[in-house]
Scaffold this motif. Sequence first.
Motif, PDB file in Angstrom:
ATOM      1  N   LEU A 186       0.817  -1.219   0.000  1.00 54.03           N
ATOM      2  CA  LEU A 186       0.000   0.000   0.000  1.00 54.03           C
ATOM      3  C   LEU A 186       0.853   1.272   0.000  1.00 54.03           C
ATOM      4  O   LEU A 186       0.591   2.191  -0.783  1.00 54.03           O
ATOM      5  CB  LEU A 186      -0.934   0.007   1.221  1.00 54.03           C
ATOM      6  CG  LEU A 186      -1.679   1.331   1.434  1.00 54.03           C
ATOM      7  CD1 LEU A 186      -2.642   1.617   0.288  1.00 54.03           C
ATOM      8  CD2 LEU A 186      -2.422   1.332   2.759  1.00 54.03           C
ATOM      9  N   GLN A 226       2.339   1.929  -3.345  1.00 50.09           N
ATOM     10  CA  GLN A 226       1.306   2.217  -4.337  1.00 50.09           C
ATOM     11  C   GLN A 226       0.760   3.637  -4.170  1.00 50.09           C
ATOM     12  O   GLN A 226       0.477   4.318  -5.163  1.00 50.09           O
ATOM     13  CB  GLN A 226       0.176   1.187  -4.194  1.00 50.09           C
ATOM     14  CG  GLN A 226      -0.800   1.181  -5.338  1.00 50.09           C
ATOM     15  CD  GLN A 226      -0.183   0.698  -6.637  1.00 50.09           C
ATOM     16  OE1 GLN A 226       0.365  -0.414  -6.691  1.00 50.09           O
ATOM     17  NE2 GLN A 226      -0.230   1.501  -7.674  1.00 50.09           N
ATOM     18  N   LEU A 227       0.606   4.087  -2.926  1.00 47.62           N
ATOM     19  CA  LEU A 227       0.112   5.457  -2.689  1.00 47.62           C
ATOM     20  C   LEU A 227       1.026   6.472  -3.381  1.00 47.62           C
ATOM     21  O   LEU A 227       0.566   7.386  -4.061  1.00 47.62           O
ATOM     22  CB  LEU A 227       0.065   5.753  -1.189  1.00 47.62           C
ATOM     23  CG  LEU A 227      -1.150   5.234  -0.414  1.00 47.62           C
ATOM     24  CD1 LEU A 227      -0.906   5.352   1.097  1.00 47.62           C
ATOM     25  CD2 LEU A 227      -2.416   5.992  -0.800  1.00 47.62           C
ATOM     26  N   PHE A 249       0.223  10.273  -4.271  1.00 44.21           N
ATOM     27  CA  PHE A 249      -0.235  10.769  -2.969  1.00 44.21           C
ATOM     28  C   PHE A 249       0.851  11.663  -2.367  1.00 44.21           C
ATOM     29  O   PHE A 249       1.993  11.249  -2.201  1.00 44.21           O
ATOM     30  CB  PHE A 249      -0.527   9.591  -2.039  1.00 44.21           C
ATOM     31  CG  PHE A 249      -1.041  10.013  -0.693  1.00 44.21           C
ATOM     32  CD1 PHE A 249      -2.368  10.418  -0.533  1.00 44.21           C
ATOM     33  CD2 PHE A 249      -0.206  10.022   0.417  1.00 44.21           C
ATOM     34  CE1 PHE A 249      -2.845  10.816   0.699  1.00 44.21           C
ATOM     35  CE2 PHE A 249      -0.671  10.424   1.659  1.00 44.21           C
ATOM     36  CZ  PHE A 249      -1.994  10.816   1.804  1.00 44.21           C
ATOM     37  N   ARG A 295      -3.835  -2.019  -3.771  1.00 48.84           N
ATOM     38  CA  ARG A 295      -4.015  -1.154  -4.947  1.00 48.84           C
ATOM     39  C   ARG A 295      -5.380  -0.467  -4.900  1.00 48.84           C
ATOM     40  O   ARG A 295      -5.535   0.680  -5.281  1.00 48.84           O
ATOM     41  CB  ARG A 295      -3.869  -1.974  -6.242  1.00 48.84           C
ATOM     42  CG  ARG A 295      -2.441  -2.462  -6.478  1.00 48.84           C
ATOM     43  CD  ARG A 295      -2.239  -3.046  -7.872  1.00 48.84           C
ATOM     44  NE  ARG A 295      -2.727  -4.396  -8.046  1.00 48.84           N
ATOM     45  CZ  ARG A 295      -2.064  -5.501  -7.700  1.00 48.84           C
ATOM     46  NH1 ARG A 295      -0.871  -5.409  -7.139  1.00 48.84           N
ATOM     47  NH2 ARG A 295      -2.573  -6.699  -7.905  1.00 48.84           N
ATOM     48  N   ALA A 351      -5.315   2.361  -2.272  1.00 49.26           N
ATOM     49  CA  ALA A 351      -4.488   3.463  -2.781  1.00 49.26           C
ATOM     50  C   ALA A 351      -5.289   4.270  -3.803  1.00 49.26           C
ATOM     51  O   ALA A 351      -5.285   5.499  -3.775  1.00 49.26           O
ATOM     52  CB  ALA A 351      -3.204   2.924  -3.394  1.00 49.26           C
ATOM     53  N   CYS A 360      -6.559   8.186  -3.359  1.00 56.08           N
ATOM     54  CA  CYS A 360      -6.029   9.179  -4.303  1.00 56.08           C
ATOM     55  C   CYS A 360      -7.107   9.659  -5.260  1.00 56.08           C
ATOM     56  O   CYS A 360      -6.808  10.366  -6.232  1.00 56.08           O
ATOM     57  CB  CYS A 360      -4.856   8.584  -5.079  1.00 56.08           C
ATOM     58  SG  CYS A 360      -3.445   8.242  -4.031  1.00 56.08           S
TER      59      CYS A 360
END
Lengths: 411, 106
Positions: free
Chosen positions: A23, A26-27, A32, A308, A311, A315
């Motif tokens: 996570l 992925q952020l 992010f 995913r 995230a 976002c």
Amino acid sequence: MSETPIAKPHVLVIGAGHAGGALVGQLRQFGFAGRITLVGDEPHTPYHRPPLSKAWLKGETTTEKLALKPGSFYEEQHIGLRLGERVQAIEPDAHRVRFDDGTTLDYDWLVLATGARARQLPIPGVGHSNVLSLRNLADAERLRNALKVDRKVVIIGGGYIGLECAATARALGAEVTVVEHAPRLLARVASASIATFLQSEHEAQGVQFRLNTGIDAIEGEHAATAVRLSDGTRLPCDLVILGVGAEPAAELALAAGLACDDGVTVDADCRSSHPDIFAIGDMAKRPIPIYGRPIRLESVPGAGEQARRVAAVLCGREPSAPEVPWFWSDQYDLKLQIVGLIDTDATSVVRGDPASRSFAVFHVKDTRVVCVEAINSPPAFMAGKKLAASGKPVTPSELADSSADLKTIAA
Amino acid sequence: MARITFIESNGTTHTADINDGTSLMEGATGHNVPGIDADCGGAMTCGTCLVHIDPAWVERTGTRCEHEQQMLEFAGRDGDNARLSCQIIVDATLDGLVVRLPEAQI
Ligand SMILES: Cc1cc2nc3c(=O)[nH]c(=O)nc-3n(C[C@H](O)[C@H](O)[C@H](O)COP(=O)(O)OP(=O)(O)OC[C@H]3O[C@@H](n4cnc5c(N)ncnc54)[C@H](O)[C@@H]3O)c2cc1C
């Protein structure tokens, strides 16, 4: 990500395992720009657990190679790491968590990724020092030190972890007996054909099985010396491995009043009953569209998919389409790849000859492939993944006919 | 060490210096290159680290083994010099390599 992130919003992730680790990366991939903190009670950055019962336990790969990301990654990506620290309580209304040492940390969004823990058995003797479970690197290190040539090992539980440990223990020269209370191996997670095939492979490698058998007690003063079975047999042992499944680590969520039912109950976006708290990975029970019911999966791909998803939600991105669950296991030179979940109402057809040690079992329900179990057969797995996702109508007979081209069937 | 360029399907470019002996997949995930999920961690099980090799580099990145070939073929994704990046081990001869990332993994 090179600019220093702004302080808000703050995403706090509890549990630095596969889901939490996936996570945080992925952020940042999704851009992010807020603050990210990853808290974990193990002293390690997130790592791959599957090799702990396979290549790592056999000594074929190093501890460094287990890491999900290199150590420099977290600083480069501005991800705050708090390793070796344990969250003790969540205060949802205050948007705050409390650590073991009494200090607190505020968040805007909280993601629970505390995984699962190895189930224990309520029998005398399970606390002995040579009765080991396998969930994390510390467990795996104890196990690796104990697994030696000629050691007598009793494995309680004929699931994936039990069988992978059996294969590794044999490769290391130990004597292995697997005790399973169900009438067959992998009773909840694989078809009877696959279970029978794997059992005979293990037997050919010298593993002994006691199916349909419970455990009365583990004998010994301080250390286990024998396992006493429900039929009265005593199996002398130097080491006992408990492989009887895992339980979601959901106490924090329960205590905070989140809805739980065998794990934290979440929606398709992995959101719990509290709007600012999400749960992902082995601890979360989520709706899976193709099965139309909530399911708690314990798998690396499941953890990655949920990471995913969250995230994307945090976002404000369109999440990708839901995946069909899949899983793998390695035992000896056999690679088992499974896509979909076993459905007892489905018709199963075998494609290929099990004697060739490369074949697959397709499970078809109402002309749709719902599950494929492939042994040393990547084509069947990949075609199955495609078919299960597309829902393209198939007939059992074309799948059973090895001369029919699988690529055409799946296309 | 090799400097490798990854081009996302939307054209965004990432360059990463990857150490000898690590796989292209490990190098990409270690630098947080988007679009490489690598769920199985390099066990050649999942097919989620697919990349397309720039035509000029196809020879230097080697050939697919049978297992990799089958995974790509049966997923219907073996065109455009597709490779599983976990199967490409980086060394200095790959300095300058350019790969393109698919819109979605297998
Ligand atoms: C031996 C073994 C073999 C496996 N093999 C396979 C395989 O072949 N294929 C496959 O798909 N899957 C496999 N799995 C399952 C897979 O590893 C898990 O599904 C995956 O790790 C789940 O990720 P997670 O983040 O939910 O949990 P985990 O990876 O377990 O991470 C949870 C983390 O949270 C920490 N934590 C818990 N509570 C707290 C707290 N209060 N405060 C701080 N930290 C906390 C835990 O210590 C842990 O580090 C295997 C698992 C094991 C144990």
